[in-house]
Scaffold this active site. Structure first.
Site, mmCIF file in Angstrom:
data_model
loop_
_atom_site.group_PDB
_atom_site.id
_atom_site.type_symbol
_atom_site.label_atom_id
_atom_site.label_comp_id
_atom_site.label_asym_id
_atom_site.label_seq_id
_atom_site.Cartn_x
_atom_site.Cartn_y
_atom_site.Cartn_z
ATOM 1 N N ARG A 142 0.814 -1.307 -0.018
ATOM 2 C CA ARG A 142 0.302 0.052 0.125
ATOM 3 C C ARG A 142 0.751 1.077 -0.044
ATOM 4 O O ARG A 142 0.401 2.346 -0.733
ATOM 5 C CB ARG A 142 -1.576 -0.311 1.207
ATOM 6 C CG ARG A 142 -1.859 -0.988 1.027
ATOM 7 C CD ARG A 142 -3.070 -1.083 2.092
ATOM 8 N NE ARG A 142 -2.256 -1.370 2.804
ATOM 9 C CZ ARG A 142 -1.931 -2.344 3.826
ATOM 10 N NH1 ARG A 142 -2.620 -3.658 2.649
ATOM 11 N NH2 ARG A 142 -1.966 -3.110 5.221
ATOM 12 N N GLU A 187 5.330 -8.759 14.510
ATOM 13 C CA GLU A 187 4.756 -9.300 15.622
ATOM 14 C C GLU A 187 4.652 -10.705 15.708
ATOM 15 O O GLU A 187 5.033 -11.365 16.931
ATOM 16 C CB GLU A 187 3.056 -9.118 15.569
ATOM 17 C CG GLU A 187 2.901 -8.665 17.220
ATOM 18 C CD GLU A 187 1.205 -8.191 17.178
ATOM 19 O OE1 GLU A 187 0.450 -8.605 18.279
ATOM 20 O OE2 GLU A 187 1.354 -7.618 16.517
#
Length: 183
Positions: free
Chosen positions: A67, A104
């Site tokens: 993006r 993460e």
């Protein structure tokens, strides 16, 4: 930290859709496709990011896959700057610099063509979201290893509860982190 002026902020926020439990249960995905589909909102976003690039003296813009490409390319054109893509490992042909970083849940690796950067370049990193700061930090390291300087990081939205800014700022060596929307 920068935030968009009130009218621009409201326009941008009104065009970001929350998608619950995507891509996994418990996650609220911030979908920017309605914003991109609205010419007024996309123009306002492009103008705001362009202004940040010019304010910080950028000579090139880096867009983070995927993006970040959508946001950074029109900013580069509007500002009259070069655009350099930072891609996932294995997607760029020829000689590249690569940088691994932690996510993460795991790790990833990104790459850049070092020949697209010069020692006198000041590079603005642009992406849609600042979450944990891992990707932007890895991009900053690639820019430095490519011989250029980081002008800053500019994002549409920052998910402050994930602490990305705190992890990213020491990596940037004083370059600013700018977010149009603090969520």
């Amino acid at each position: 930290m920068t935030t968009a002026p009130g009218d621009v902020r409201e326009l941008l926020l009104s065009r970001i859709r929350d998608v619950n439990d995507y891509p996994q249960p418990g996650v609220v995905f911030k979908d920017i496709t309605p914003l991109l589909a609205d010419p007024a909102a996309f123009t306002a976003l492009t103008d705001a990011l362009t202004e940040l690039c010019l304010r910080h003296g950028a000579t090139k813009v880096v867009g983070l896959e995927a993006r970040g490409f959508i946001l950074a390319a029109p900013v580069a054109v509007r500002a009259g700057l070069g655009f350099v893509p930072v891609r996932k490992a294995g997607k760029l042909p020829g000689a590249t610099l690569s940088q691994a970083y932690d996510l993460e849940y795991g790790s990833a690796e990104i790459e850049i063509h070092a020949e697209d950067l010069r020692p006198d370049d000041r590079v603005m990193v642009i992406d849609d979201v600042l979450a944990t700061g891992g990707t932007a930090g890895a991009a900053a390291e690639l820019i430095r290893r490519g011989g250029a300087r980081v002008a800053g990081v500019a994002v549409l939205m920052e998910l402050g509860f994930l602490g990305g800014r705190d992890r990213l700022e020491p990596v940037l060596g004083g370059a600013p982190v700018e977010s149009l929307l603090a969520l």
